[in-house]
Design an enzyme around this catalytic site. Structure first.
Site, PDB file in Angstrom:
ATOM      1  N   PHE A 155       0.847  -1.190   0.000  1.00 35.83           N
ATOM      2  CA  PHE A 155       0.000   0.000   0.000  1.00 35.83           C
ATOM      3  C   PHE A 155       0.886   1.245   0.000  1.00 35.83           C
ATOM      4  CE2 PHE A 155      -3.464   2.679   2.002  1.00 35.83           C
ATOM      5  CZ  PHE A 155      -4.363   2.537   0.946  1.00 35.83           C
ATOM      6  N   GLY A 156       1.928   1.170  -0.852  1.00 35.99           N
ATOM      7  CA  GLY A 156       2.771   2.358  -1.061  1.00 35.99           C
ATOM      8  C   GLY A 156       2.105   3.207  -2.138  1.00 35.99           C
ATOM      9  N   ARG A 157       2.952   3.990  -2.839  1.00 37.63           N
ATOM     10  CA  ARG A 157       2.424   4.898  -3.876  1.00 37.63           C
ATOM     11  C   ARG A 157       1.506   4.178  -4.857  1.00 37.63           C
ATOM     12  NH1 ARG A 157       7.823   7.450  -4.056  1.00 37.63           N
ATOM     13  NH2 ARG A 157       8.456   5.557  -5.086  1.00 37.63           N
ATOM     14  N   THR A 237       1.077  -6.558 -11.516  1.00 39.15           N
ATOM     15  CA  THR A 237       1.824  -5.570 -12.316  1.00 39.15           C
ATOM     16  C   THR A 237       3.117  -5.191 -11.583  1.00 39.15           C
ATOM     17  OG1 THR A 237       0.498  -3.798 -11.302  1.00 39.15           O
ATOM     18  CG2 THR A 237      -0.185  -4.540 -13.493  1.00 39.15           C
ATOM     19  N   SER A 238       3.556  -6.048 -10.638  1.00 37.45           N
ATOM     20  CA  SER A 238       4.772  -5.704  -9.879  1.00 37.45           C
ATOM     21  C   SER A 238       5.982  -6.407 -10.483  1.00 37.45           C
ATOM     22  CB  SER A 238       4.585  -6.021  -8.395  1.00 37.45           C
ATOM     23  OG  SER A 238       4.382  -7.405  -8.191  1.00 37.45           O
ATOM     24  N   ARG A 239       6.316  -7.584  -9.979  1.00 40.52           N
ATOM     25  CA  ARG A 239       7.380  -8.393 -10.559  1.00 40.52           C
ATOM     26  C   ARG A 239       6.888  -9.834 -10.605  1.00 40.52           C
ATOM     27  NH1 ARG A 239       9.242  -4.492 -12.380  1.00 40.52           N
ATOM     28  NH2 ARG A 239      11.298  -3.557 -12.067  1.00 40.52           N
ATOM     29  N   GLU A 268      10.720 -13.852 -17.191  1.00 33.86           N
ATOM     30  CA  GLU A 268      10.595 -12.960 -18.353  1.00 33.86           C
ATOM     31  C   GLU A 268      11.834 -13.014 -19.227  1.00 33.86           C
ATOM     32  OE1 GLU A 268       9.248  -8.824 -17.862  1.00 33.86           O
ATOM     33  OE2 GLU A 268       7.947  -9.623 -16.297  1.00 33.86           O
ATOM     34  N   HIS A 286       4.620  -6.799 -20.066  1.00 31.74           N
ATOM     35  CA  HIS A 286       5.252  -5.839 -19.141  1.00 31.74           C
ATOM     36  C   HIS A 286       5.156  -4.400 -19.680  1.00 31.74           C
ATOM     37  CE1 HIS A 286       8.472  -5.607 -15.746  1.00 31.74           C
ATOM     38  NE2 HIS A 286       7.709  -4.515 -15.767  1.00 31.74           N
ATOM     39  N   GLY A 288       3.209  -1.981 -18.032  1.00 32.17           N
ATOM     40  CA  GLY A 288       2.601  -1.170 -16.970  1.00 32.17           C
ATOM     41  C   GLY A 288       2.896   0.322 -17.102  1.00 32.17           C
TER      42      GLY A 288
END
Ligand code: DGY
Length: 325
Positions: A155-157, A237-239, A268, A286, A288
């Site tokens: 729950f960061g940016r 959508t992170s890693r 990837e 990828h 995003g």
């Protein structure tokens, strides 16, 4: 004499122009990732590197550049492709591009979530194939998104930016993070801090917004997937490495969860062949942060970090300020 830098793949024009005004720029002439041998060769004698997340920048690369290397300005917010410890030991600054891609990636997260729930890609493929015979009550029905529960890991940016969008869909927001957010941040989107188990068990959509660290690798594995509702979807959508991809395939095949929206993959650019065959999985390469504006801003931020460092200043987005102690 201008400092010498390497750009490992051509960037948007405005960023290239700023770099060329300030540096002697060597840029990968090909529109592909540099091979390891090419990378080791191209870095020689450079004062700054501007790599992408597809370039592994380790001690060998740093040593091949030589003692003049002062900065590695990653063209990404994530920096798991860089050996930060090795850079710090060599007094090389490492920087990233935080902030500028938050909103763009949050947009794409919502696009993935909506696409997988409302079967957008399947429907498009069907219609283009000339199969549409007219409106039908059960044609590509999927679950509603509005008023459902969205569980955010991180729950960061970025997590907050996704929550803001989801709030517009009247979704209930759960989040889990190492630390609870400030009350006024939670209030902006009516977010509820819950433990991992509650988030897994009660969310209709789970979206991942954590950096890749040893502690977050396979954060979502067989156990977590088994705890999810069979009607739930997972969005990443992170890693890629944050999800155990083999376990995800097993869970999808066994219908333990309803579907997945993936912009990133564990190995990837390889994509698990079974995932690619599943209608209830939306797969993106990828993208995003792939808006024209954001990719330009990322280049400008990386350039500013190079300019500051090579003028002898501390770069604005330094990840290892201890090199200046
Ligand atoms: C990043 O910056 O870490 C993204 O994955 C690239 O868009």
């Amino acid at each position: 004499m201008k400092p010498q830098i390497l750009v490992t793949r051509r960037l948007p024009q405005k960023a290239m122009e700023l770099l060329e005004e300030n540096f002697h720029v060597e840029c990968n002439p090909n529109d592909r990732v540099l091979t390891r041998d090419e990378l080791l060769e191209y870095v020689k004698g450079k004062h700054g590197l501007l790599p992408l997340l597809t370039d592994a920048i380790d001690a060998e690369v740093m040593d091949s550049a030589g003692e003049g290397l002062r900065i590695i300005a990653n063209y990404a917010v994530g920096y798991n492709n860089i050996d930060l410890e090795a850079a710090t030991a060599r007094k090389i600054a490492v920087t990233n591009t935080p902030g500028v891609l938050t909103e763009t990636t949050a947009d794409l997260t919502m696009a993935l979530l909506l696409a997988v729930a409302r079967r957008v890609v399947e429907s498009d493929t069907f219609a283009r194939a000339g199969k549409y015979q007219g409106w039908a009550p059960l044609l590509f029905v999927g679950p509603d998104v509005h008023h459902k529960t969205l569980g955010l890991f991180g729950f960061g940016r970025r997590g907050l930016a996704v929550a803001k969008r989801a709030a517009g869909f009247d979704m209930r927001i759960f989040y889990h993070d190492l630390q609870r957010a400030e009350a006024e941040v939670e209030k902006q989107v009516n977010a509820e801090y819950v433990d991992k188990e509650t988030l897994l068990k009660e969310s209709d959509f789970i979206s991942l917004h954590v950096p890749l660290l040893p502690e977050t690798e396979h954060l979502i594995g067989p156990e977590e997937l088994s705890s999810m509702k069979p009607t739930a979807f997972i969005i990443n959508t992170s890693r890629g490495e944050v999800i155990d991809e083999d376990a995800l395939v097993v869970a999808l095949q066994a219908r333990k969860i309803a579907g997945a929206g993936l912009d990133v993959f564990e190995h990837e650019p390889k994509i698990h062949p079974t995932l690619a065959k599943m209608g209830n999985v939306v797969i993106l390469p990828h993208i995003g942060s792939a808006s024209i504006e954001t990719r330009t801003k990322m280049g400008l931020v990386a350039a500013q970090n190079l300019i500051a460092t090579l003028k002898g200043e501390v770069p604005p987005n330094c990840l290892n300020p201890e090199v200046y102690e």
